[in-house]
Motif scaffolding. Structure first.
Motif, PDB file in Angstrom:
ATOM      1  N   GLY A  15       7.998 -55.005 -36.041  1.00  0.00           N
ATOM      2  CA  GLY A  15       7.486 -55.730 -34.882  1.00  0.00           C
ATOM      3  C   GLY A  15       8.420 -56.833 -34.445  1.00  0.00           C
ATOM      4  O   GLY A  15       8.618 -57.067 -33.243  1.00  0.00           O
ATOM      5  N   ILE A  16       9.008 -57.527 -35.407  1.00  0.00           N
ATOM      6  CA  ILE A  16       9.979 -58.581 -35.096  1.00  0.00           C
ATOM      7  C   ILE A  16      11.184 -57.980 -34.381  1.00  0.00           C
ATOM      8  O   ILE A  16      11.677 -58.505 -33.378  1.00  0.00           O
ATOM      9  N   SER A  17      11.672 -56.859 -34.893  1.00  0.00           N
ATOM     10  CA  SER A  17      12.833 -56.197 -34.291  1.00  0.00           C
ATOM     11  C   SER A  17      12.535 -55.749 -32.868  1.00  0.00           C
ATOM     12  O   SER A  17      13.383 -55.839 -31.978  1.00  0.00           O
ATOM     13  N   ARG A  18      11.323 -55.258 -32.652  1.00  0.00           N
ATOM     14  CA  ARG A  18      10.939 -54.787 -31.321  1.00  0.00           C
ATOM     15  C   ARG A  18      10.985 -55.916 -30.290  1.00  0.00           C
ATOM     16  O   ARG A  18      11.231 -55.674 -29.109  1.00  0.00           O
ATOM     17  N   LYS A  19      10.782 -57.147 -30.751  1.00  0.00           N
ATOM     18  CA  LYS A  19      10.769 -58.291 -29.843  1.00  0.00           C
ATOM     19  C   LYS A  19      12.108 -59.022 -29.774  1.00  0.00           C
ATOM     20  O   LYS A  19      12.215 -60.098 -29.181  1.00  0.00           O
ATOM     21  N   ASP A  20      13.122 -58.436 -30.395  1.00  0.00           N
ATOM     22  CA  ASP A  20      14.455 -59.034 -30.373  1.00  0.00           C
ATOM     23  C   ASP A  20      15.003 -59.004 -28.946  1.00  0.00           C
ATOM     24  O   ASP A  20      15.026 -57.951 -28.299  1.00  0.00           O
ATOM     25  N   SER A  21      15.471 -60.144 -28.470  1.00  0.00           N
ATOM     26  CA  SER A  21      15.981 -60.235 -27.099  1.00  0.00           C
ATOM     27  C   SER A  21      17.416 -59.743 -26.975  1.00  0.00           C
ATOM     28  O   SER A  21      17.924 -59.579 -25.861  1.00  0.00           O
ATOM     29  N   GLN A  22      18.092 -59.504 -28.095  1.00  0.00           N
ATOM     30  CA  GLN A  22      19.473 -59.046 -28.070  1.00  0.00           C
ATOM     31  C   GLN A  22      19.587 -57.640 -28.648  1.00  0.00           C
ATOM     32  O   GLN A  22      18.746 -57.204 -29.423  1.00  0.00           O
ATOM     33  N   CYS A  60      12.984 -45.210 -45.738  1.00  0.00           N
ATOM     34  CA  CYS A  60      12.741 -46.536 -45.190  1.00  0.00           C
ATOM     35  C   CYS A  60      11.691 -46.472 -44.079  1.00  0.00           C
ATOM     36  O   CYS A  60      11.832 -45.696 -43.129  1.00  0.00           O
ATOM     37  N   PRO A  61      10.632 -47.278 -44.145  1.00  0.00           N
ATOM     38  CA  PRO A  61       9.580 -47.254 -43.125  1.00  0.00           C
ATOM     39  C   PRO A  61       9.988 -47.936 -41.820  1.00  0.00           C
ATOM     40  O   PRO A  61       9.280 -47.832 -40.823  1.00  0.00           O
ATOM     41  N   PHE A  62      11.119 -48.627 -41.811  1.00  0.00           N
ATOM     42  CA  PHE A  62      11.522 -49.394 -40.632  1.00  0.00           C
ATOM     43  C   PHE A  62      11.585 -48.524 -39.389  1.00  0.00           C
ATOM     44  O   PHE A  62      10.941 -48.807 -38.389  1.00  0.00           O
ATOM     45  N   GLN A  63      12.309 -47.418 -39.441  1.00  0.00           N
ATOM     46  CA  GLN A  63      12.391 -46.527 -38.291  1.00  0.00           C
ATOM     47  C   GLN A  63      11.071 -45.823 -38.032  1.00  0.00           C
ATOM     48  O   GLN A  63      10.719 -45.546 -36.890  1.00  0.00           O
ATOM     49  N   GLN A  64      10.342 -45.546 -39.085  1.00  0.00           N
ATOM     50  CA  GLN A  64       9.047 -44.867 -38.933  1.00  0.00           C
ATOM     51  C   GLN A  64       8.127 -45.689 -38.043  1.00  0.00           C
ATOM     52  O   GLN A  64       7.507 -45.165 -37.112  1.00  0.00           O
ATOM     53  N   PHE A  65       8.037 -46.995 -38.305  1.00  0.00           N
ATOM     54  CA  PHE A  65       7.162 -47.830 -37.514  1.00  0.00           C
ATOM     55  C   PHE A  65       7.686 -47.986 -36.096  1.00  0.00           C
ATOM     56  O   PHE A  65       6.936 -48.017 -35.133  1.00  0.00           O
ATOM     57  N   LEU A  66       9.026 -48.076 -35.949  1.00  0.00           N
ATOM     58  CA  LEU A  66       9.587 -48.166 -34.613  1.00  0.00           C
ATOM     59  C   LEU A  66       9.267 -46.910 -33.813  1.00  0.00           C
ATOM     60  O   LEU A  66       8.959 -46.959 -32.632  1.00  0.00           O
ATOM     61  N   ARG A  67       9.309 -45.763 -34.475  1.00  0.00           N
ATOM     62  CA  ARG A  67       9.018 -44.507 -33.807  1.00  0.00           C
ATOM     63  C   ARG A  67       7.568 -44.472 -33.333  1.00  0.00           C
ATOM     64  O   ARG A  67       7.257 -44.016 -32.251  1.00  0.00           O
ATOM     65  N   LYS A  68       6.676 -44.981 -34.149  1.00  0.00           N
ATOM     66  CA  LYS A  68       5.266 -45.018 -33.762  1.00  0.00           C
ATOM     67  C   LYS A  68       5.077 -45.890 -32.526  1.00  0.00           C
ATOM     68  O   LYS A  68       4.301 -45.587 -31.641  1.00  0.00           O
ATOM     69  N   ILE A  69       5.830 -47.014 -32.493  1.00  0.00           N
ATOM     70  CA  ILE A  69       5.703 -47.920 -31.363  1.00  0.00           C
ATOM     71  C   ILE A  69       6.191 -47.260 -30.082  1.00  0.00           C
ATOM     72  O   ILE A  69       5.575 -47.335 -29.026  1.00  0.00           O
ATOM     73  N   VAL A  70       7.313 -46.548 -30.179  1.00  0.00           N
ATOM     74  CA  VAL A  70       7.884 -45.874 -29.005  1.00  0.00           C
ATOM     75  C   VAL A  70       6.915 -44.801 -28.487  1.00  0.00           C
ATOM     76  O   VAL A  70       6.702 -44.651 -27.298  1.00  0.00           O
ATOM     77  N   GLU A  71       6.331 -44.059 -29.416  1.00  0.00           N
ATOM     78  CA  GLU A  71       5.412 -42.985 -29.025  1.00  0.00           C
ATOM     79  C   GLU A  71       4.156 -43.555 -28.394  1.00  0.00           C
ATOM     80  O   GLU A  71       3.507 -42.950 -27.576  1.00  0.00           O
ATOM     81  N   ARG A 121      -2.443 -60.115 -40.841  1.00  0.00           N
ATOM     82  CA  ARG A 121      -3.151 -58.992 -40.237  1.00  0.00           C
ATOM     83  C   ARG A 121      -3.301 -59.144 -38.731  1.00  0.00           C
ATOM     84  O   ARG A 121      -3.613 -58.182 -38.032  1.00  0.00           O
ATOM     85  N   ALA A 122      -3.071 -60.338 -38.214  1.00  0.00           N
ATOM     86  CA  ALA A 122      -3.192 -60.591 -36.780  1.00  0.00           C
ATOM     87  C   ALA A 122      -1.881 -60.246 -36.080  1.00  0.00           C
ATOM     88  O   ALA A 122      -0.812 -60.678 -36.503  1.00  0.00           O
ATOM     89  N   SER A 123      -1.959 -59.482 -35.015  1.00  0.00           N
ATOM     90  CA  SER A 123      -0.743 -59.078 -34.295  1.00  0.00           C
ATOM     91  C   SER A 123      -0.003 -60.286 -33.720  1.00  0.00           C
ATOM     92  O   SER A 123       1.231 -60.265 -33.599  1.00  0.00           O
ATOM     93  N   SER A 124      -0.724 -61.344 -33.380  1.00  0.00           N
ATOM     94  CA  SER A 124      -0.093 -62.533 -32.809  1.00  0.00           C
ATOM     95  C   SER A 124       0.821 -63.235 -33.807  1.00  0.00           C
ATOM     96  O   SER A 124       1.720 -63.986 -33.420  1.00  0.00           O
ATOM     97  N   THR A 125       0.601 -62.974 -35.094  1.00  0.00           N
ATOM     98  CA  THR A 125       1.417 -63.630 -36.122  1.00  0.00           C
ATOM     99  C   THR A 125       2.868 -63.169 -36.047  1.00  0.00           C
ATOM    100  O   THR A 125       3.794 -63.937 -36.340  1.00  0.00           O
ATOM    101  N   ILE A 126       3.100 -61.932 -35.652  1.00  0.00           N
ATOM    102  CA  ILE A 126       4.474 -61.445 -35.488  1.00  0.00           C
ATOM    103  C   ILE A 126       5.201 -62.290 -34.447  1.00  0.00           C
ATOM    104  O   ILE A 126       6.369 -62.657 -34.629  1.00  0.00           O
ATOM    105  N   ASP A 127       4.509 -62.623 -33.367  1.00  0.00           N
ATOM    106  CA  ASP A 127       5.112 -63.474 -32.331  1.00  0.00           C
ATOM    107  C   ASP A 127       5.496 -64.837 -32.902  1.00  0.00           C
ATOM    108  O   ASP A 127       6.524 -65.418 -32.529  1.00  0.00           O
TER     109      ASP A 127
END
Length: 248
Positions: free
Chosen positions: A117-124, A237-248, A60-66
């Motif tokens: 969240g992991i995908s959003r932090k992908d360096s490539q 698939c919720p994957f793009q849904q969550f990415l869209r929320k992040i972008v917005e 539940r902690a956002s830091s855990t994704i990191d």
């Protein structure tokens, strides 16, 4: 003590109790001869000590994704050193209040939040040969240019014991590992048959209809990442849904 490690008894004495318990519970599953765990690649990887393990905090902690990103980055760089049956096993610290209040569907939401969240932090950049639409038959999760199959287990699964674990758990397997099982068509079909036989003995519910083979026209990998404890499945698939929320 952070980062990837190869399991050995001396290491266990150096870590927190919950981590030690997680390793012991995982070992019980992998070594059970009376009810063999259905995923044959996982059991081979465990027996040959090719799996690598990592621990992260409360999901539940956002830091855990990191924390997961750090583990997966290290694993991606080194995975081919570990053997042809390797996977990364990520154990989440799962407090009692979370175990008591979270149903399968809430873990499902957490899972997709973490994967996005992991995908959003992908360096490539996303690999050009893999479509970015999860509803394409050859889509699968990618990180640092590597294709991965993701398996999630939770403390709330009951009917599907193949998806149950005492802690929230991810098993992250490179596509090239799974391709080892497809080098021979006869061998691949034999493995698939054995896995399905084990599933029937392991779970108290029918094999989920979403379980299929990568690349088949009627297969979508994202559906297999998180299986519910019944026959239901998400329509999108919720994957793009969550990415869209992040972008917005």
């Amino acid at each position: 003590m952070n980062g990837l490690f190869k399991d050995d008894p001396s290491y266990r004495y150096q870590i927190q109790q919950w981590k030690r318990t997680a390793l012991e519970k995982f070992e019980e599953k992998m070594k059970d001869k009376e009810r063999p765990f259905p995923c044959i690649p996982a059991t081979i990887g465990f027996t040959t000590n090719q799996l690598r393990y990592g621990f992260v905090g409360d999901p539940r902690a956002s830091s855990t994704i990191d924390e997961v990103v750090v583990l997966l980055s290290e694993y991606t760089q080194r995975s081919k050193q570990f053997g042809k049956f390797t996977s990364l096993i990520v154990f989440y610290e799962t407090p009692q209040d979370l175990i008591e209040t979270y149903c399968v569907e809430k873990y499902e939401q957490l899972f997709w939040e973490h994967l996005s969240g992991i995908s959003r932090k992908d360096s490539q950049e996303w690999p050009k040969h893999i479509p970015d639409d999860p509803h394409n038959a050859i889509w699968e999760f990618c990180f640092n240019g590597e294709q991965y199959f993701i398996y999630c287990a939770t403390p709330s699964h009951r009917n599907r014991q193949s998806r149950y674990f005492d802690y929230l758990l991810l098993a992250i397997t490179p596509r090239w590992v799974l391709q080892e099982f497809n080098t021979s068509k006869i061998y691949a079909e034999n493995i698939k048959s054995q896995v399905r036989k084990r599933l029937k003995n392991y779970d108290s519910i029918d094999i989920h209809r979403d379980l299929n083979s990568y690349g088949e026209n009627d297969n979508y990998e994202w559906r297999q990442y998180f299986l519910r404890d019944d026959e239901t499945t998400l329509s999108k698939c919720p994957f793009q849904q969550f990415l869209r929320k992040i972008v917005e």
